[in-house]
Scaffold this motif. Structure first.
Motif, PDB file in Angstrom:
ATOM      1  N   THR A 147      -3.575   4.949  10.541  1.00  0.00           N
ATOM      2  CA  THR A 147      -2.304   4.558  11.142  1.00  0.00           C
ATOM      3  C   THR A 147      -2.394   4.624  12.658  1.00  0.00           C
ATOM      4  OG1 THR A 147      -1.124   5.425   9.231  1.00  0.00           O
ATOM      5  CG2 THR A 147       0.160   5.118  11.222  1.00  0.00           C
ATOM      6  N   PHE A 148      -1.727   3.661  13.316  1.00  0.00           N
ATOM      7  CA  PHE A 148      -1.622   3.646  14.765  1.00  0.00           C
ATOM      8  C   PHE A 148      -0.164   3.474  15.153  1.00  0.00           C
ATOM      9  CE2 PHE A 148      -5.823   2.039  13.761  1.00  0.00           C
ATOM     10  CZ  PHE A 148      -6.629   2.818  14.577  1.00  0.00           C
ATOM     11  N   GLY A 149       0.269   4.220  16.156  1.00  0.00           N
ATOM     12  CA  GLY A 149       1.620   4.098  16.680  1.00  0.00           C
ATOM     13  C   GLY A 149       1.576   3.972  18.192  1.00  0.00           C
ATOM     14  N   VAL A 150       2.391   3.063  18.737  1.00  0.00           N
ATOM     15  CA  VAL A 150       2.434   2.817  20.178  1.00  0.00           C
ATOM     16  C   VAL A 150       3.876   2.938  20.648  1.00  0.00           C
ATOM     17  CG1 VAL A 150       1.999   1.124  21.999  1.00  0.00           C
ATOM     18  CG2 VAL A 150       0.508   1.217  20.003  1.00  0.00           C
ATOM     19  N   PRO A 151       4.141   3.826  21.644  1.00  0.00           N
ATOM     20  CA  PRO A 151       5.505   3.888  22.175  1.00  0.00           C
ATOM     21  C   PRO A 151       5.789   2.665  23.050  1.00  0.00           C
ATOM     22  CG  PRO A 151       4.084   5.432  23.345  1.00  0.00           C
ATOM     23  CD  PRO A 151       3.270   4.812  22.261  1.00  0.00           C
ATOM     24  N   VAL A 152       6.936   2.037  22.813  1.00  0.00           N
ATOM     25  CA  VAL A 152       7.351   0.888  23.610  1.00  0.00           C
ATOM     26  C   VAL A 152       8.299   1.360  24.712  1.00  0.00           C
ATOM     27  CG1 VAL A 152       8.498  -1.356  23.542  1.00  0.00           C
ATOM     28  CG2 VAL A 152       7.038  -0.635  21.640  1.00  0.00           C
ATOM     29  N   THR A 153       9.280   2.166  24.344  1.00  0.00           N
ATOM     30  CA  THR A 153      10.168   2.831  25.293  1.00  0.00           C
ATOM     31  C   THR A 153      10.245   4.294  24.866  1.00  0.00           C
ATOM     32  OG1 THR A 153      12.219   2.493  24.055  1.00  0.00           O
ATOM     33  CG2 THR A 153      11.544   0.704  25.527  1.00  0.00           C
ATOM     34  N   ASN A 154      11.150   5.044  25.466  1.00  0.00           N
ATOM     35  CA  ASN A 154      11.288   6.458  25.097  1.00  0.00           C
ATOM     36  C   ASN A 154      11.872   6.656  23.702  1.00  0.00           C
ATOM     37  OD1 ASN A 154      10.183   7.575  27.407  1.00  0.00           O
ATOM     38  ND2 ASN A 154      12.106   7.412  28.520  1.00  0.00           N
ATOM     39  N   ILE A 155      12.494   5.627  23.124  1.00  0.00           N
ATOM     40  CA  ILE A 155      13.092   5.765  21.792  1.00  0.00           C
ATOM     41  C   ILE A 155      12.640   4.698  20.806  1.00  0.00           C
ATOM     42  CG2 ILE A 155      15.143   6.988  22.600  1.00  0.00           C
ATOM     43  CD1 ILE A 155      16.649   4.313  22.420  1.00  0.00           C
ATOM     44  N   VAL A 156      11.805   3.753  21.239  1.00  0.00           N
ATOM     45  CA  VAL A 156      11.343   2.665  20.368  1.00  0.00           C
ATOM     46  C   VAL A 156       9.812   2.682  20.341  1.00  0.00           C
ATOM     47  CG1 VAL A 156      11.274   0.167  20.024  1.00  0.00           C
ATOM     48  CG2 VAL A 156      13.357   1.240  20.866  1.00  0.00           C
ATOM     49  N   ALA A 157       9.256   2.513  19.149  1.00  0.00           N
ATOM     50  CA  ALA A 157       7.807   2.471  18.986  1.00  0.00           C
ATOM     51  C   ALA A 157       7.433   1.405  17.970  1.00  0.00           C
ATOM     52  CB  ALA A 157       7.288   3.828  18.527  1.00  0.00           C
ATOM     53  N   ALA A 158       6.184   1.000  18.006  1.00  0.00           N
ATOM     54  CA  ALA A 158       5.651   0.057  17.023  1.00  0.00           C
ATOM     55  C   ALA A 158       4.486   0.741  16.320  1.00  0.00           C
ATOM     56  CB  ALA A 158       5.176  -1.221  17.714  1.00  0.00           C
ATOM     57  N   GLY A 159       4.296   0.421  15.060  1.00  0.00           N
ATOM     58  CA  GLY A 159       3.224   1.053  14.312  1.00  0.00           C
ATOM     59  C   GLY A 159       2.638   0.131  13.269  1.00  0.00           C
ATOM     60  N   ILE A 160       1.408   0.428  12.898  1.00  0.00           N
ATOM     61  CA  ILE A 160       0.736  -0.329  11.843  1.00  0.00           C
ATOM     62  C   ILE A 160      -0.100   0.651  11.030  1.00  0.00           C
ATOM     63  CG2 ILE A 160      -1.257  -0.921  13.260  1.00  0.00           C
ATOM     64  CD1 ILE A 160      -1.190  -3.689  11.789  1.00  0.00           C
ATOM     65  N   SER A 161      -0.221   0.365   9.746  1.00  0.00           N
ATOM     66  CA  SER A 161      -0.948   1.253   8.856  1.00  0.00           C
ATOM     67  C   SER A 161      -1.824   0.427   7.928  1.00  0.00           C
ATOM     68  CB  SER A 161       0.056   2.070   8.041  1.00  0.00           C
ATOM     69  OG  SER A 161      -0.580   3.089   7.350  1.00  0.00           O
ATOM     70  N   PHE A 162      -3.051   0.878   7.715  1.00  0.00           N
ATOM     71  CA  PHE A 162      -3.976   0.234   6.792  1.00  0.00           C
ATOM     72  C   PHE A 162      -4.253   1.209   5.659  1.00  0.00           C
ATOM     73  CE2 PHE A 162      -4.788  -1.333  11.059  1.00  0.00           C
ATOM     74  CZ  PHE A 162      -4.695  -2.705  10.875  1.00  0.00           C
ATOM     75  N   LYS A 163      -4.094   0.738   4.411  1.00  0.00           N
ATOM     76  CA  LYS A 163      -4.261   1.616   3.255  1.00  0.00           C
ATOM     77  C   LYS A 163      -5.329   1.075   2.314  1.00  0.00           C
ATOM     78  CE  LYS A 163       0.509   3.231   2.957  1.00  0.00           C
ATOM     79  NZ  LYS A 163       1.651   3.400   2.076  1.00  0.00           N
ATOM     80  N   SER A 164      -6.034   1.998   1.690  1.00  0.00           N
ATOM     81  CA  SER A 164      -6.985   1.667   0.642  1.00  0.00           C
ATOM     82  C   SER A 164      -6.607   2.494  -0.584  1.00  0.00           C
ATOM     83  CB  SER A 164      -8.401   2.010   1.099  1.00  0.00           C
ATOM     84  OG  SER A 164      -9.305   1.870   0.028  1.00  0.00           O
ATOM     85  N   PHE A 165      -6.430   1.822  -1.720  1.00  0.00           N
ATOM     86  CA  PHE A 165      -5.993   2.489  -2.951  1.00  0.00           C
ATOM     87  C   PHE A 165      -7.121   2.417  -3.979  1.00  0.00           C
ATOM     88  CE2 PHE A 165      -3.854   2.320  -7.135  1.00  0.00           C
ATOM     89  CZ  PHE A 165      -3.196   3.530  -7.083  1.00  0.00           C
ATOM     90  N   GLN A 166      -7.472   3.555  -4.572  1.00  0.00           N
ATOM     91  CA  GLN A 166      -8.502   3.598  -5.612  1.00  0.00           C
ATOM     92  C   GLN A 166      -7.938   4.266  -6.862  1.00  0.00           C
ATOM     93  OE1 GLN A 166      -9.419   5.389  -2.580  1.00  0.00           O
ATOM     94  NE2 GLN A 166     -10.154   3.536  -1.627  1.00  0.00           N
ATOM     95  N   GLN A 167      -8.326   3.721  -8.024  1.00  0.00           N
ATOM     96  CA  GLN A 167      -7.983   4.322  -9.313  1.00  0.00           C
ATOM     97  C   GLN A 167      -9.274   4.525 -10.097  1.00  0.00           C
ATOM     98  OE1 GLN A 167      -5.211   1.417 -10.953  1.00  0.00           O
ATOM     99  NE2 GLN A 167      -3.687   3.036 -11.012  1.00  0.00           N
ATOM    100  N   LYS A 168      -9.297   5.585 -10.885  1.00  0.00           N
ATOM    101  CA  LYS A 168     -10.492   5.866 -11.690  1.00  0.00           C
ATOM    102  C   LYS A 168     -10.055   6.404 -13.052  1.00  0.00           C
ATOM    103  CE  LYS A 168     -14.709   8.603 -11.596  1.00  0.00           C
ATOM    104  NZ  LYS A 168     -15.436   9.639 -10.863  1.00  0.00           N
ATOM    105  N   TYR A 169     -10.563   5.776 -14.103  1.00  0.00           N
ATOM    106  CA  TYR A 169     -10.345   6.244 -15.470  1.00  0.00           C
ATOM    107  C   TYR A 169     -11.664   6.808 -15.984  1.00  0.00           C
ATOM    108  CZ  TYR A 169      -6.059   3.493 -15.401  1.00  0.00           C
ATOM    109  OH  TYR A 169      -4.841   2.981 -15.083  1.00  0.00           O
ATOM    110  N   ILE A 170     -11.632   7.959 -16.600  1.00  0.00           N
ATOM    111  CA  ILE A 170     -12.837   8.578 -17.129  1.00  0.00           C
ATOM    112  C   ILE A 170     -12.771   8.467 -18.654  1.00  0.00           C
ATOM    113  CG2 ILE A 170     -14.203  10.698 -17.230  1.00  0.00           C
ATOM    114  CD1 ILE A 170     -12.664  11.458 -14.579  1.00  0.00           C
ATOM    115  N   PHE A 171     -13.653   7.626 -19.231  1.00  0.00           N
ATOM    116  CA  PHE A 171     -13.574   7.314 -20.652  1.00  0.00           C
ATOM    117  C   PHE A 171     -14.457   8.183 -21.535  1.00  0.00           C
ATOM    118  CE2 PHE A 171     -12.320   3.366 -18.596  1.00  0.00           C
ATOM    119  CZ  PHE A 171     -11.159   3.090 -19.268  1.00  0.00           C
TER     120      PHE A 171
END
Length: 188
Positions: A147-171
């Motif tokens: 995740t990255f966050g950038v302050p634009v003003t003292n009360i406003v910010a912009a952010g972006i997040s990159f996610k990776s999701f993994q699932q595993k079944y053990i048979f």
């Protein structure tokens, strides 16, 4: 008696009301369906404050837990923060299974030497997060997040997040899957 103009006006008002109620009904239906149609494990909020605020934590911007709730929120961190949690869910199950969840978070603001415009000193804040949910020897899922966050003003910010999701079944020789027709073909 009503004349033609009055009848047309009444009909026009009726049509507008019906249209308004139809749109309102559609909006309410969508909102209700989105609450009911949740097809995964129930994700409990991370952190005591988030749990106490009942998922209304999005507006908080002073903690590393913003990584999970609002990526722009980490832009206002003043110092590096780290958090880790582990919880064992549903203890005492009849079959002795162990369901647990854990997470780890770290965020660090990157500051400038010279103050930016509007008195902002933080150039950006970077954070990483890891969440896991597991039923021991049966199933696990994990989310890794940057995740990255950038302050634009003292009360406003912009952010972006990159996610990776993994699932595993053990048979292999798992009693949960051996008698289930869905899993008869093995690992495929």
């Amino acid at each position: 008696y009503l004349d033609i103009k009055e009848i047309k006006a009444v009909n026009l008002i009726s049509i507008r009301l019906i249209s308004l109620f139809s749109k309102l009904n559609l909006l309410i239906s969508i909102l209700l369906i989105s609450v009911v149609a949740y097809a995964a494990f129930e994700e409990a909020p991370s952190g005591a404050r988030a749990l106490a605020l009942s998922r209304t934590f999005v507006a908080r911007t002073d903690t590393v837990y913003s990584i999970f709730f609002n990526p722009a929120g980490i832009a206002f961190l003043k110092q590096p923060q780290f958090a880790a949690e582990y919880q064992r869910n549903l203890m005492g199950l009849d079959d002795g299974s162990n369901i647990n969840s854990s997470n780890a978070l770290f965020a660090m603001p990157v500051n400038m030497q010279a103050p930016r415009a509007a008195g902002l000193k933080t150039l950006f804040t970077a954070g990483v997060g890891y969440q896991s949910l597991a039923l021991a020897d049966t199933y696990s899922e994990s989310i890794t997040q940057v995740t990255f966050g950038v302050p634009v003003t003292n009360i406003v910010a912009a952010g972006i997040s990159f996610k990776s999701f993994q699932q595993k079944y053990i048979f292999a020789s798992n009693p949960y899957y051996t008698d289930d027709a869905v899993f008869l073909k093995g690992d495929g």
